[in-house]
Design an enzyme around this catalytic site. Structure first.
Site, short mmCIF file in Angstrom:
data_model
loop_
_atom_site.label_atom_id
_atom_site.label_comp_id
_atom_site.label_asym_id
_atom_site.label_seq_id
_atom_site.Cartn_x
_atom_site.Cartn_y
_atom_site.Cartn_z
N ARG A 142 -0.47 -8.97 13.19
CA ARG A 142 -0.29 -8.44 12.36
C ARG A 142 -1.91 -8.86 11.62
NH1 ARG A 142 4.21 -5.23 11.01
NH2 ARG A 142 2.94 -3.83 9.12
N ARG A 157 -9.68 0.41 8.55
CA ARG A 157 -9.60 -0.42 9.17
C ARG A 157 -10.13 -1.05 9.73
NH1 ARG A 157 -3.22 0.47 8.76
NH2 ARG A 157 -2.29 -1.22 9.13
N ARG A 171 11.53 -5.71 4.76
CA ARG A 171 11.46 -4.28 4.90
C ARG A 171 12.11 -3.34 4.92
NH1 ARG A 171 5.36 -1.93 5.87
NH2 ARG A 171 5.53 -3.18 7.51
N ARG A 216 11.02 -1.32 10.57
CA ARG A 216 10.44 -1.06 11.81
C ARG A 216 9.97 -1.71 12.82
NH1 ARG A 216 5.09 0.87 7.79
NH2 ARG A 216 4.38 -1.40 9.70
N LYS A 270 1.22 -1.40 -0.06
CA LYS A 270 -0.22 0.21 0.02
C LYS A 270 0.95 1.56 -0.18
CE LYS A 270 -2.22 -1.42 4.25
NZ LYS A 270 -1.44 -2.39 4.03
P1 AP5 Z 1 4.78 -2.05 1.82
O1 AP5 Z 1 4.08 -0.51 0.12
O2 AP5 Z 1 5.52 -1.04 3.24
O3 AP5 Z 1 3.37 -2.44 2.70
P2 AP5 Z 1 1.71 -2.07 3.25
O4 AP5 Z 1 1.03 -2.53 2.71
O5 AP5 Z 1 2.22 -0.37 3.18
O6 AP5 Z 1 1.81 -2.75 4.21
P3 AP5 Z 1 2.37 -1.93 5.87
O7 AP5 Z 1 2.92 -3.22 6.66
O8 AP5 Z 1 2.56 -0.55 6.26
O9 AP5 Z 1 1.05 -1.79 6.45
P4 AP5 Z 1 0.03 -1.71 7.99
O10 AP5 Z 1 -0.99 -1.65 7.53
O11 AP5 Z 1 0.58 -3.04 8.39
O12 AP5 Z 1 1.09 -0.70 8.23
P5 AP5 Z 1 0.59 1.13 9.02
O13 AP5 Z 1 1.67 1.58 8.61
O14 AP5 Z 1 -0.54 1.18 7.96
O15 AP5 Z 1 5.61 -2.81 1.64
C1 AP5 Z 1 5.97 -4.26 2.87
C2 AP5 Z 1 6.88 -4.32 1.56
O16 AP5 Z 1 7.12 -4.95 0.11
C3 AP5 Z 1 8.43 -2.95 1.69
O17 AP5 Z 1 9.51 -3.86 2.22
C4 AP5 Z 1 8.56 -3.33 0.15
O18 AP5 Z 1 9.37 -2.60 -0.95
C5 AP5 Z 1 8.01 -4.92 -0.79
N1 AP5 Z 1 7.36 -4.94 -2.03
C6 AP5 Z 1 5.32 -3.61 -1.61
N2 AP5 Z 1 5.21 -4.07 -2.89
C7 AP5 Z 1 5.82 -5.38 -3.85
C8 AP5 Z 1 6.05 -5.73 -4.94
N3 AP5 Z 1 4.98 -5.53 -5.47
N4 AP5 Z 1 6.99 -6.97 -4.99
C9 AP5 Z 1 7.85 -7.29 -4.26
N5 AP5 Z 1 8.36 -6.68 -2.87
C10 AP5 Z 1 7.34 -5.51 -2.35
O19 AP5 Z 1 0.13 0.60 10.66
C11 AP5 Z 1 1.39 -0.01 11.43
C12 AP5 Z 1 0.41 0.10 13.17
O20 AP5 Z 1 -0.11 1.42 13.14
C13 AP5 Z 1 -0.80 -0.69 12.85
O21 AP5 Z 1 -0.60 -2.60 12.80
C14 AP5 Z 1 -1.96 -0.51 13.17
O22 AP5 Z 1 -1.18 -0.80 15.58
C15 AP5 Z 1 -1.79 1.06 13.52
N6 AP5 Z 1 -2.85 1.86 13.22
C16 AP5 Z 1 -2.83 2.25 11.14
N7 AP5 Z 1 -3.71 2.45 10.77
C17 AP5 Z 1 -4.20 2.44 11.31
C18 AP5 Z 1 -6.15 2.24 11.72
N8 AP5 Z 1 -6.54 3.17 10.47
N9 AP5 Z 1 -6.74 1.76 13.11
C19 AP5 Z 1 -5.91 0.83 13.76
N10 AP5 Z 1 -4.59 1.38 13.55
C20 AP5 Z 1 -4.31 1.96 12.73
MG MG Z 2 2.14 0.67 4.97
#
Ligand code: AP5
Ligand code: MG
Ligand code: ZN
Length: 216
Positions: free
Chosen positions: A171, A88, A127, A160, A13
């Site tokens: 997660r 979410r 990552r 991270r 994402k």
């Molecule tokens: P990346 O693009 O970083 O993936 P992502 O989908 O953004 O994954 P996240 O881990 O950031 O999502 P998340 O939803 O768990 O975390 P968030 O920060 O939102 O890609 C991942 C890796 O793969 C990278 O290394 C990239 O280079 C590689 N990659 C990407 N595409 C690829 C491809 N096509 N092929 C190969 N490799 C590839 O949330 C973190 C925490 O915050 C949550 O756990 C929660 O505690 C809190 N939080 C956030 N939002 C909320 C909410 N709305 N409500 C409540 N709590 C929340």
């Molecule tokens: Mg992300």
């Protein structure tokens, strides 16, 4: 354009959001990035959010919804936005619908980046992120050009804290229980678009542009 990005942790994402935001000139709003910025600055919001994030659990709806509503009222969101990591939960999705309805606005689409669980662990443990500008890398699939320095701003990249194997599995559980129901939520509203997220990063982006072309 008003877009919500859906997909499991590690689906790509954040990676795709950066390109979408550039291509369509809409602000990229990542709730995860906002929380991490607050954690690094030790704000009250950061201190509260850290309790949940470090365990792989969701920050409570009320805190998250208010934070996003504030952000969506800033000037740069007038012509659109790209939400990454929000909503979410069904409660968050309903709050967003209500917020938009009150302003006579609609989402254009909820875009699901579909990636099966077996791809996720390798993506998350490989990552690396830039703590200064938020750029995201992968040691194998998207390495930075200069060793462990960020391509964009030159800071040292880090892993991270919630990308450990144990937290990743929590997660994923949280995603299945609380976030996956949003796929049906948006399907029922005829707002769901799906892209295959297992392909290479640039191919996924091409797939996304093909879908978003309809909403320009
Ligand atoms: P990346 O693009 O970083 O993936 P992502 O989908 O953004 O994954 P996240 O881990 O950031 O999502 P998340 O939803 O768990 O975390 P968030 O920060 O939102 O890609 C991942 C890796 O793969 C990278 O290394 C990239 O280079 C590689 N990659 C990407 N595409 C690829 C491809 N096509 N092929 C190969 N490799 C590839 O949330 C973190 C925490 O915050 C949550 O756990 C929660 O505690 C809190 N939080 C956030 N939002 C909320 C909410 N709305 N409500 C409540 N709590 C929340
Ligand atoms: Mg992300
Ligand atoms: Zn950087």
């Amino acid at each position: 354009m008003k877009i919500v990005l859906l997909g499991p942790p590690g689906a790509g994402k954040g990676t795709q959001a950066k390109s979408i935001s550039n291509r369509y000139s809409i602000p990229h709003i990542s709730t995860g990035d906002i929380f991490r910025k607050n954690i690094s600055e030790n704000t009250p919001l950061g201190i509260e959010a850290k309790k949940y994030i470090d365990k792989g659990q969701l920050v409570p709806d009320e805190v998250t919804i208010n934070m996003v509503k504030d952000r969506l009222q800033e000037d740069d969101c007038k012509s659109g936005f790209l939400l990454d990591g929000f909503p979410r939960t069904v409660i968050q999705a309903e709050a967003l619908q209500e917020f938009l309805l009150e302003r006579d606005k609609n989402l254009d689409t909820a875009l699901l980046i579909e990636v099966p669980t077996e791809f996720i662990l390798e993506r998350m443990t490989g990552r690396r992120v830039c703590p200064s500008c938020g750029a995201s890398y992968h040691i194998k699939y998207n390495p930075p050009i200069h060793g462990d320095k960020c391509d964009v701003c030159g800071s040292d990249i880090i892993q991270r804290k919630d990308d450990s194997e144990e937290t990743v599995s929590e997660r994923l559980d949280v995603y299945k229980k609380q976030t996956q129901p949003l796929i049906d939520f948006y399907k029922e509203k005829n707002l769901l678009s799906v892209v295959d997220g297992t392909k290479a990063i640039n191919e996924v982006f091409e797939g996304i542009c093909a879908l978003l072309g309809d909403f320009e």
